[in-house]
Design an enzyme around this catalytic site. Structure first.
Site, PDB file in Angstrom:
ATOM      1  N   ASP A 211       1.012  -1.228   0.020  1.00  0.00           N
ATOM      2  CA  ASP A 211       0.041  -0.151  -0.073  1.00  0.00           C
ATOM      3  C   ASP A 211       0.994   1.092   0.032  1.00  0.00           C
ATOM      4  O   ASP A 211       1.064   1.713   0.907  1.00  0.00           O
ATOM      5  CB  ASP A 211      -0.994   0.029   1.375  1.00  0.00           C
ATOM      6  CG  ASP A 211      -1.779   1.287   1.433  1.00  0.00           C
ATOM      7  OD1 ASP A 211      -1.956   2.007   0.031  1.00  0.00           O
ATOM      8  OD2 ASP A 211      -2.424   1.187   2.294  1.00  0.00           O
ATOM      9  N   ASP A 213       0.425   4.435  -0.995  1.00  0.00           N
ATOM     10  CA  ASP A 213       0.101   5.635  -0.773  1.00  0.00           C
ATOM     11  C   ASP A 213      -0.791   5.701   0.746  1.00  0.00           C
ATOM     12  O   ASP A 213      -1.489   6.579   1.044  1.00  0.00           O
ATOM     13  CB  ASP A 213      -1.125   6.129  -1.910  1.00  0.00           C
ATOM     14  CG  ASP A 213      -2.290   5.258  -2.186  1.00  0.00           C
ATOM     15  OD1 ASP A 213      -2.285   4.448  -1.312  1.00  0.00           O
ATOM     16  OD2 ASP A 213      -2.710   5.454  -3.063  1.00  0.00           O
ATOM     17  N   ASP A 232      -6.849  -0.915  -5.512  1.00  0.00           N
ATOM     18  CA  ASP A 232      -6.602   0.744  -5.615  1.00  0.00           C
ATOM     19  C   ASP A 232      -6.123   0.886  -7.186  1.00  0.00           C
ATOM     20  O   ASP A 232      -4.941   0.086  -7.800  1.00  0.00           O
ATOM     21  CB  ASP A 232      -5.447   0.868  -4.688  1.00  0.00           C
ATOM     22  CG  ASP A 232      -5.061   2.189  -4.696  1.00  0.00           C
ATOM     23  OD1 ASP A 232      -5.513   3.183  -5.282  1.00  0.00           O
ATOM     24  OD2 ASP A 232      -4.437   2.746  -3.574  1.00  0.00           O
ATOM     25  N   ASP A 235      -1.974   3.577  -6.890  1.00  0.00           N
ATOM     26  CA  ASP A 235      -1.551   3.525  -5.413  1.00  0.00           C
ATOM     27  C   ASP A 235      -0.379   4.386  -5.194  1.00  0.00           C
ATOM     28  O   ASP A 235       0.420   4.512  -4.382  1.00  0.00           O
ATOM     29  CB  ASP A 235      -0.995   2.003  -5.178  1.00  0.00           C
ATOM     30  CG  ASP A 235      -0.660   1.622  -3.830  1.00  0.00           C
ATOM     31  OD1 ASP A 235      -1.484   2.049  -3.042  1.00  0.00           O
ATOM     32  OD2 ASP A 235       0.366   0.908  -3.397  1.00  0.00           O
ATOM     33  N   ASP A 250     -14.594  12.979 -11.687  1.00  0.00           N
ATOM     34  CA  ASP A 250     -13.673  11.995 -12.585  1.00  0.00           C
ATOM     35  C   ASP A 250     -13.639  12.471 -13.879  1.00  0.00           C
ATOM     36  O   ASP A 250     -13.494  11.683 -14.804  1.00  0.00           O
ATOM     37  CB  ASP A 250     -14.272  10.484 -12.046  1.00  0.00           C
ATOM     38  CG  ASP A 250     -13.767   9.806 -10.968  1.00  0.00           C
ATOM     39  OD1 ASP A 250     -13.169  10.646 -10.063  1.00  0.00           O
ATOM     40  OD2 ASP A 250     -14.030   8.856 -10.528  1.00  0.00           O
ATOM     41  N   ASP A 254      -9.878   8.468 -12.600  1.00  0.00           N
ATOM     42  CA  ASP A 254     -10.887   7.538 -11.980  1.00  0.00           C
ATOM     43  C   ASP A 254     -10.536   7.560 -10.531  1.00  0.00           C
ATOM     44  O   ASP A 254      -9.934   6.737  -9.943  1.00  0.00           O
ATOM     45  CB  ASP A 254     -10.611   6.298 -12.647  1.00  0.00           C
ATOM     46  CG  ASP A 254     -11.874   5.330 -11.955  1.00  0.00           C
ATOM     47  OD1 ASP A 254     -12.867   5.827 -11.614  1.00  0.00           O
ATOM     48  OD2 ASP A 254     -11.638   4.278 -12.466  1.00  0.00           O
ATOM     49  N   GLU A 272     -19.522  10.104 -14.644  1.00  0.00           N
ATOM     50  CA  GLU A 272     -20.248  10.119 -13.469  1.00  0.00           C
ATOM     51  C   GLU A 272     -21.297  10.776 -13.278  1.00  0.00           C
ATOM     52  O   GLU A 272     -22.449   9.994 -12.658  1.00  0.00           O
ATOM     53  CB  GLU A 272     -19.005  10.521 -12.505  1.00  0.00           C
ATOM     54  CG  GLU A 272     -17.875   8.992 -12.276  1.00  0.00           C
ATOM     55  CD  GLU A 272     -18.396   8.463 -11.233  1.00  0.00           C
ATOM     56  OE1 GLU A 272     -19.523   8.428 -10.680  1.00  0.00           O
ATOM     57  OE2 GLU A 272     -17.556   7.259 -11.235  1.00  0.00           O
ATOM     58  N   SER A 290     -13.765 -15.928  10.568  1.00  0.00           N
ATOM     59  CA  SER A 290     -13.055 -16.816   9.285  1.00  0.00           C
ATOM     60  C   SER A 290     -14.321 -17.137   8.557  1.00  0.00           C
ATOM     61  O   SER A 290     -14.087 -17.580   7.255  1.00  0.00           O
ATOM     62  CB  SER A 290     -12.538 -18.092  10.261  1.00  0.00           C
ATOM     63  OG  SER A 290     -13.289 -18.783  10.790  1.00  0.00           O
TER      64      SER A 290
END
Length: 610
Positions: A211, A213, A232, A235, A250, A254, A272, A290
Site C-alpha cells: 500500500d 499511498d 486501488d 497506488d 472523475d 478515476d 459519473e 473466518s
C-alpha cells in the site's frame, strides 16, 4: 522486466519499506515455516493476539497450526505421516522413496524449507513406518506429540507401550530425533528477522501489505489486497480509492476506481454525473470472522488418491498462505471471482452481496471490503480489527456493513470451553462499543446489519458418522474420531459443538442464542447519527433447510477438512437468505437499479475488472 522484481511498498508499523514481490513470496514461505514449527515459532515470535490468537490458529488444526503449540505440532505430524504412509501404498514405493519425493510435491520456494524438516525427522519416520507403527505412535516416538491423544485406534499393546517400544527401536539404531526445543530460533536467524517483523505487523494490523499511498487499499491481490477490498487503481495517490465520491466528477481521473471517467462529448457532462449521479449507491463491507473471510483448506491436500496422481497438488499453497487460507474473493459477502480460476482447490457456484449490489448499480464497482479475521470475536473486533475498515464520512459513499461474528464468541478449544465463552455482558459492551466506533467512521445514510450467531449443532449431527478426507483411502477416520482427537489436543476450533457430548452442544447453542439476543436488542434500542442498525438471525440454518428441501444433504454445505466452516456450496445460499430478508422485511436496504447499467457496460466494458 521481471514481474517478481517489481518494487512494492510494505507497511511495517507506521513506516513503509520497499520490497520486491519475490521478498513477499519469501514472507509467505516464512509463514509456512514459522507456524508449522509449532512450539518453536510460538516461543520465538511474539504472535499477535488477534490474527494468530488461539482461536485463529485453532481454525486450521490439521496443518499443525492449532491453538496449543504442542497440540498443533502433534496434529500436523500425524497428518503428514498419514499421507506419507498412505502414499507408499498407492505409489507402490518404499517409505524412503516417498519421503525423498515429499518436498518435490511443494512449490519451489518451499522445497528448501521442507528439506530442513525432512533432514531432521526423515530417518526416524522411515524406520518406524517400516516397522509398521501407525502415525500416532511415530509422532509420539519422534517427540512431536507429548500426550496420550490418538487419531487412529491404539495398537494392541496400548499407545504408551507402543511408543516406548518405538523409542527403544530408534535408540538402538541411533536415530534419536531432535527436540523442538533444541531447534534454532527461526526469527532470530540473520536475514529472517526482518521478514518475521513484517509478518508480525501484517498479521496484527490486517491492512494490505502492499500500500504505497497509505490509503488502506492496494494493487496486489493477496496479503489483504484486492482479494479482500477493492483494488486501488492508483497506488501513488491517497485520494484515489474505491468507494469515494468522485473528485471533479472523475473528469480526467478515476478517483473512485470504478472504471468510469471522462466526459460525454455531446453534453460535456462527466460520465459519473450522467450515468451515476441520479441513482443512490453504497458499498458493501463485512466485519467478521473466518466464516466471513471464507476459510477453506482444499480437500485435495489431504486426499492421497489425488496427491498420488497429481504432482501439482500443492502448487497453489503459497498463494493460499498469503491469504491466510481464506477465500474472501469467493465469499458470501464480498465474492467477485470465479472458482474455475482456482479449481480443483475449490469448486462450486459464486454469488455475494457485493455482486448483487454491483449488478443493480455498476457504479458501485469495486466498492467492497472484507474485514474478516480468523478467530475474531467481539473483543478483538472492538479492540483492533474494526479500525482497518476504511471509510471517510465526509468524502465517501454510504456503506452497508455486516457485523458477522457468528461463532468464536462461543467457540474455543479449551477444556473449560464454557468458561472461555463471551458472556452476555461482554457481548453487549463490546458490540455497542463497535457500533459507536462505526458511527464516527461511516458516511451519513449508511446501514449496519448485526448478524446473529449460528447454531453449530448441525456440525456433529451432519458429519459424525462420515469419513474425513484423510481417512478416505481406508475409511478409517470419521469426523467423530477427528473431533475427539482435536478436543484431546485442546486445538479444536469449537469444542462446544464439535463434540460427542450432546449436553455440551446444547449449552453452546444456548449461549450463542443469548448472545444473538444481545445483538438484536442493540439493533432495536440504540440509535446512531450516521447509520441505521438492523438485526438478522443467522442465515445458515435456513439455508441448510432450503438446501435439504431441494434434495441436498447438510454435510455438503460444510467444509470437509475442518468440519466447521460453511463451504463454497453454502455461500450463494447464504446470499439468497440475506437478500430475501431484505426484500421482505427491509426493502430500504436495497439500492435501486441503475437504468444506465447497459450504457455503462457498453462504454466501459468490464470497468477494469477486479
Amino acid at each position: 522486466s521481471d514481474p517478481d522484481q517489481v518494487v512494492l511498498s510494505v507497511k511495517i508499523g507506521k513506516t513503509h519499506k520497499q520490497l520486491s514481490k519475490t521478498m513477499l513470496r519469501l514472507i509467505a514461505a516464512c509463514v509456512f515455516l514459522v507456524l508449522c514449527a509449532g512450539a518453536t515459532a510460538q516461543e520465538t515470535l511474539p504472535l499477535p493476539k488477534d490474527a494468530f490468537s488461539e482461536a485463529a490458529l485453532a481454525s486450521i488444526p490439521l496443518l499443525g497450526l492449532g491453538s496449543g503449540a504442542k497440540g498443533g505440532t502433534c496434529a500436523g505430524c500425524v497428518v503428514v505421516v498419514s499421507l506419507l504412509e498412505q502414499l507408499t501404498e498407492l505409489d507402490n514405493k518404499t517409505i524412503d522413496q516417498e519421503i525423498a519425493m515429499l518436498c518435490k510435491r511443494f512449490p519451489a520456494n518451499l522445497q528448501k524449507l521442507c528439506n530442513v524438516f525432512v533432514n531432521l525427522f526423515g530417518p526416524s519416520i522411515i524406520n518406524l513406518i517400516e516397522q509398521k507403527y501407525n502415525p500416532d505412535v511415530v509422532c509420539h516416538a519422534i517427540n512431536l506429540c507429548e500426550n496420550t491423544c490418538h487419531l487412529y485406534p491404539p495398537p494392541k499393546q496400548g499407545l504408551v507401550s507402543a511408543v516406548k517400544e518405538a523409542k527403544h527401536v530408534l535408540s538402538f539404531r541411533q536415530l534419536a530425533p531432535p527436540s523442538l526445543s533444541d531447534m534454532p530460533a527461526i526469527c532470530k536467524i540473520p536475514g529472517i528477522k526482518e521478514i518475521c517483523d513484517i509478518l508480525y505487523h501484517w498479521g496484527n494490523d490486517h491492512y494490505p501489505l502492499d500500500d504505497a499511498d497509505h490509503d488502506n487499499f492496494g494493487p496486489l491481490e493477496t496479503f489483504r489486497g484486492a482479494d479482500w477490498r477493492g483494488r486501488d487503481c492508483d497506488d501513488t495517490n491517497p485520494d484515489f480509492y474505491p468507494g469515494r465520491i468522485p473528485i471533479d466528477g472523475d473528469r480526467e481521473h478515476d478517483s473512485n476506481c470504478n472504471g468510469i471517467r471522462g466526459v460525454d462529448p455531446v453534453t460535456n457532462k462527466t460520465w459519473e454525473e450522467l450515468l451515476c449521479g441520479d441513482t443512490p449507491q453504497y458499498g458493501i463491507a463485512v466485519l467478521g470472522d473466518s466464516a466471513s473471510a471464507h476459510f477453506h483448506i482444499p480437500p485435495i491436500w489431504m486426499t492421497t488418491t489425488y496427491i498420488a496422481t497429481h504432482n501439482d497438488t500443492f502448487d497453489g499453497l503459497v498463494d493460499q498462505l498469503e491469504n491466510e487460507l481464506d477465500w474472501p474473493q469467493l465469499s458470501a459477502t464480498t465474492g467477485f471471482s470465479n472458482t474455475a480460476r482456482y479449481a480443483p482447490e475449490i469448486t462450486g457456484p459464486v454469488n455475494s452481496s457485493y455482486l448483487v449490489n454491483r449488478g443493480r448499480n455498476l457504479c458501485a464497482h469495486r466498492d467492497y471490503q472484507n474485514i474478516g479475521v480468523n478467530g475474531a470475536r467481539a473483543g478483538s473486533m472492538n479492540e483492533t480489527i474494526q479500525q482497518t475498515l476504511k471509510r471517510n464520512p465526509k468524502t465517501d459513499r454510504p456503506l452497508v456493513v455486516v457485523y458477522a461474528l457468528i461463532g468464536n464468541d462461543v467457540c474455543n478449544g479449551h477444556e473449560d470451553t464454557v468458561g472461555d465463552m463471551t458472556t452476555v455482558t461482554e457481548m453487549h459492551d463490546e458490540a455497542l462499543a463497535s457500533l459507536k466506533y462505526l458511527d464516527t467512521q461511516l458516511p451519513f445514510g449508511s446501514k449496519v446489519i448485526m448478524m446473529g450467531l449460528a447454531d453449530g449443532r448441525i456440525l456433529y449431527e451432519a458429519l459424525h458418522t462420515r469419513i474425513h478426507p484423510l481417512g478416505s483411502l481406508r475409511n478409517d477416520i470419521t469426523y467423530a474420531a477427528l473431533y475427539d482427537y482435536l478436543n484431546c489436543l485442546d486445538i479444536s476450533p469449537c469444542r462446544g459443538w464439535m463434540n460427542s457430548n450432546a449436553t455440551l452442544r446444547n449449552i453452546t447453542t444456548e449461549r450463542a442464542m443469548n448472545l444473538s439476543r444481545v445483538l438484536s436488542d442493540l439493533a432495536r434500542t440504540e440509535t446512531f447519527t450516521n447509520f441505521q442498525p438492523y438485526y438478522i438471525d443467522n442465515p445458515i440454518g435456513p439455508a441448510i433447510a432450503e438446501w435439504e428441501a431441494r434434495g441436498g444433504e447438510a454435510w455438503q454445505l460444510i467444509e470437509p477438512i475442518d468440519g466447521f466452516h460453511p463451504g463454497q456450496l453454502a455461500q450463494p445460499l447464504i446470499v439468497e437468505q440475506v437478500w430475501r430478508w431484505m426484500a421482505e422485511s427491509h426493502p430500504e436496504l436495497i439500492a435501486p437499479i441503475n437504468p444506465n447499467n447497459a450504457k455503462i457496460a457498453k462504454i466501459f466494458g468490464d470497468q477494469g475488472g477486479h
